[in-house]
Design a protein around this motif. Sequence first.
Motif, PDB file in Angstrom:
ATOM      1  N   ASP A   3      21.518  15.382  11.065  1.00  0.00           N
ATOM      2  CA  ASP A   3      22.529  15.044  12.084  1.00  0.00           C
ATOM      3  C   ASP A   3      22.614  13.538  12.365  1.00  0.00           C
ATOM      4  N   ASP A   4      22.129  12.711  11.463  1.00  0.00           N
ATOM      5  CA  ASP A   4      22.172  11.259  11.638  1.00  0.00           C
ATOM      6  C   ASP A   4      23.627  10.807  11.738  1.00  0.00           C
ATOM      7  N   HIS A   5      23.976  10.170  12.841  1.00  0.00           N
ATOM      8  CA  HIS A   5      25.364   9.749  13.056  1.00  0.00           C
ATOM      9  C   HIS A   5      25.685   8.391  12.429  1.00  0.00           C
ATOM     10  N   LEU A   6      24.684   7.669  11.944  1.00  0.00           N
ATOM     11  CA  LEU A   6      24.910   6.371  11.320  1.00  0.00           C
ATOM     12  C   LEU A   6      24.756   6.391   9.799  1.00  0.00           C
ATOM     13  N   VAL A   7      23.844   7.186   9.317  1.00  0.00           N
ATOM     14  CA  VAL A   7      23.598   7.278   7.875  1.00  0.00           C
ATOM     15  C   VAL A   7      23.795   8.728   7.450  1.00  0.00           C
ATOM     16  N   PRO A   8      24.830   9.003   6.674  1.00  0.00           N
ATOM     17  CA  PRO A   8      25.053  10.387   6.240  1.00  0.00           C
ATOM     18  C   PRO A   8      23.828  10.949   5.509  1.00  0.00           C
ATOM     19  N   PHE A   9      23.557  12.213   5.755  1.00  0.00           N
ATOM     20  CA  PHE A   9      22.421  12.866   5.119  1.00  0.00           C
ATOM     21  C   PHE A   9      22.532  12.784   3.598  1.00  0.00           C
ATOM     22  N   SER A  10      23.740  12.887   3.081  1.00  0.00           N
ATOM     23  CA  SER A  10      23.942  12.800   1.628  1.00  0.00           C
ATOM     24  C   SER A  10      23.481  11.439   1.091  1.00  0.00           C
ATOM     25  N   GLU A  11      23.675  10.393   1.850  1.00  0.00           N
ATOM     26  CA  GLU A  11      23.230   9.049   1.454  1.00  0.00           C
ATOM     27  C   GLU A  11      21.707   8.968   1.461  1.00  0.00           C
ATOM     28  N   GLN A  12      21.095   9.588   2.445  1.00  0.00           N
ATOM     29  CA  GLN A  12      19.638   9.607   2.499  1.00  0.00           C
ATOM     30  C   GLN A  12      19.062  10.358   1.299  1.00  0.00           C
ATOM     31  N   LEU A  13      19.732  11.441   0.907  1.00  0.00           N
ATOM     32  CA  LEU A  13      19.273  12.213  -0.248  1.00  0.00           C
ATOM     33  C   LEU A  13      19.460  11.443  -1.554  1.00  0.00           C
TER      34      LEU A  13
ATOM     35  N   ARG B 242       0.834  -1.213   0.000  1.00  0.00           N
ATOM     36  CA  ARG B 242       0.000   0.000   0.000  1.00  0.00           C
ATOM     37  C   ARG B 242       0.865   1.258   0.000  1.00  0.00           C
ATOM     38  N   GLY B 243       1.905   1.246   0.812  1.00  0.00           N
ATOM     39  CA  GLY B 243       2.803   2.388   0.891  1.00  0.00           C
ATOM     40  C   GLY B 243       4.088   1.995   1.580  1.00  0.00           C
ATOM     41  N   ILE B 244       5.085   2.849   1.437  1.00  0.00           N
ATOM     42  CA  ILE B 244       6.375   2.630   2.083  1.00  0.00           C
ATOM     43  C   ILE B 244       6.740   3.899   2.826  1.00  0.00           C
ATOM     44  N   ILE B 245       7.131   3.749   4.083  1.00  0.00           N
ATOM     45  CA  ILE B 245       7.656   4.866   4.847  1.00  0.00           C
ATOM     46  C   ILE B 245       9.066   4.488   5.286  1.00  0.00           C
ATOM     47  N   LEU B 246      10.004   5.287   4.835  1.00  0.00           N
ATOM     48  CA  LEU B 246      11.422   5.044   5.080  1.00  0.00           C
ATOM     49  C   LEU B 246      11.931   5.991   6.153  1.00  0.00           C
ATOM     50  N   VAL B 247      12.661   5.464   7.112  1.00  0.00           N
ATOM     51  CA  VAL B 247      13.257   6.272   8.179  1.00  0.00           C
ATOM     52  C   VAL B 247      14.753   5.968   8.188  1.00  0.00           C
ATOM     53  N   SER B 248      15.577   6.983   7.924  1.00  0.00           N
ATOM     54  CA  SER B 248      17.039   6.817   7.838  1.00  0.00           C
ATOM     55  C   SER B 248      17.419   5.767   6.798  1.00  0.00           C
ATOM     56  N   ALA B 249      16.939   5.952   5.580  1.00  0.00           N
ATOM     57  CA  ALA B 249      17.183   4.991   4.498  1.00  0.00           C
ATOM     58  C   ALA B 249      18.536   5.233   3.832  1.00  0.00           C
ATOM     59  N   TYR B 250      19.072   4.174   3.243  1.00  0.00           N
ATOM     60  CA  TYR B 250      20.336   4.268   2.514  1.00  0.00           C
ATOM     61  C   TYR B 250      20.344   3.234   1.396  1.00  0.00           C
ATOM     62  N   LEU B 251      21.299   3.366   0.461  1.00  0.00           N
ATOM     63  CA  LEU B 251      21.329   2.468  -0.692  1.00  0.00           C
ATOM     64  C   LEU B 251      22.671   1.790  -0.922  1.00  0.00           C
ATOM     65  N   SER B 252      23.612   1.980   0.002  1.00  0.00           N
ATOM     66  CA  SER B 252      24.908   1.287  -0.091  1.00  0.00           C
ATOM     67  C   SER B 252      25.225   0.669   1.260  1.00  0.00           C
ATOM     68  N   ASP B 253      26.267  -0.162   1.308  1.00  0.00           N
ATOM     69  CA  ASP B 253      26.614  -0.802   2.583  1.00  0.00           C
ATOM     70  C   ASP B 253      27.349   0.137   3.544  1.00  0.00           C
TER      71      ASP B 253
ATOM     72  N   GLU C  91      12.254  16.277   6.090  1.00  0.00           N
ATOM     73  CA  GLU C  91      13.627  16.590   6.471  1.00  0.00           C
ATOM     74  C   GLU C  91      13.674  17.188   7.877  1.00  0.00           C
ATOM     75  N   PHE C  92      14.606  16.710   8.684  1.00  0.00           N
ATOM     76  CA  PHE C  92      14.789  17.218  10.044  1.00  0.00           C
ATOM     77  C   PHE C  92      16.244  17.613  10.259  1.00  0.00           C
ATOM     78  N   GLU C  93      16.459  18.510  11.193  1.00  0.00           N
ATOM     79  CA  GLU C  93      17.809  18.953  11.549  1.00  0.00           C
ATOM     80  C   GLU C  93      18.384  18.157  12.713  1.00  0.00           C
TER      81      GLU C  93
END
Length: 186
Positions: free
Chosen positions: A135-145, A89-100, A161-163
Motif C-alpha cells: 500500500d505504499d503511496h509513493l513507491v508502487p509495489f511493482s517498482e519495489q518488486l 557489510r550489508g544493505i537493508i532497503l526500505v521502499s526501494a525503487y530503480l527509476s525516477d 513483504e507487508f500489506e
Amino acid sequence: MAKLNVAIIPGNGAGGDIRSCNWYGWLQDELQPGIECRLRDMPDPYYAKSSVWLPFMQKSLRCDESTVVVGHSSGAVAALRYAETHRVRGIILVSAYLSDLGDSVEAASGYFDGEWNWQAISSNSSFIVQFASKDDHLVPFSEQLKVTAELRQHGEVDLQEFEDRNHFMQSAFPELAHIIRARTQT
C-alpha cells in the motif's frame, strides 16, 4: 573485521532534525549501545543529489565493510548506488525503487542517469534485505518488486513483504531492528 556499525540513510525531504523523522531516531536508540548507529542530518536533504550524498556516506558516515547501510526511500536508492563501488557489510532497503518514478526531483538527483550494476551491488554486500509494502503511496509495489527481481538475478535478497506499512513512515520499526540483530548476530 572492525566493529559493526549501522548507517541510516533517510529519504529525501527529511530535513531538520533527522532523529525526529519517522523511525530513524527510534532505531538508533533501539540498537545502541550494542551497535554503533550513525545518523546525521543529510546535506542537500530535499534533492538528495548523488554527487552530495554518496561522498557524505563515505566521508561523514564512514560507510565501509563493517557497515550495514539502512536506506529508506531515496536513501535506499543511495545505498544501492553506493554499493556499486564500495564494499559494505550489508544493505537493508526500505521502499526501494530503480527509476525516477516520473518525478522531477528524483530525476534531478543523478541516481538514474546511468545503468545499474546489480552484480557489483550483490558482490559488495554480504546480505541484502528489502522491506516493501503493497500500500505504499509513493513507491508502487511493482517498482519495489523490480528491485527484488534485479538483485535476485545476481544473488540473494530477503524480501520482507507487508500489506499495510505504506511508505514506512511510522515512529517505530521493530521488524527492522530484529533483522539487523539477526543478520549480524548481536
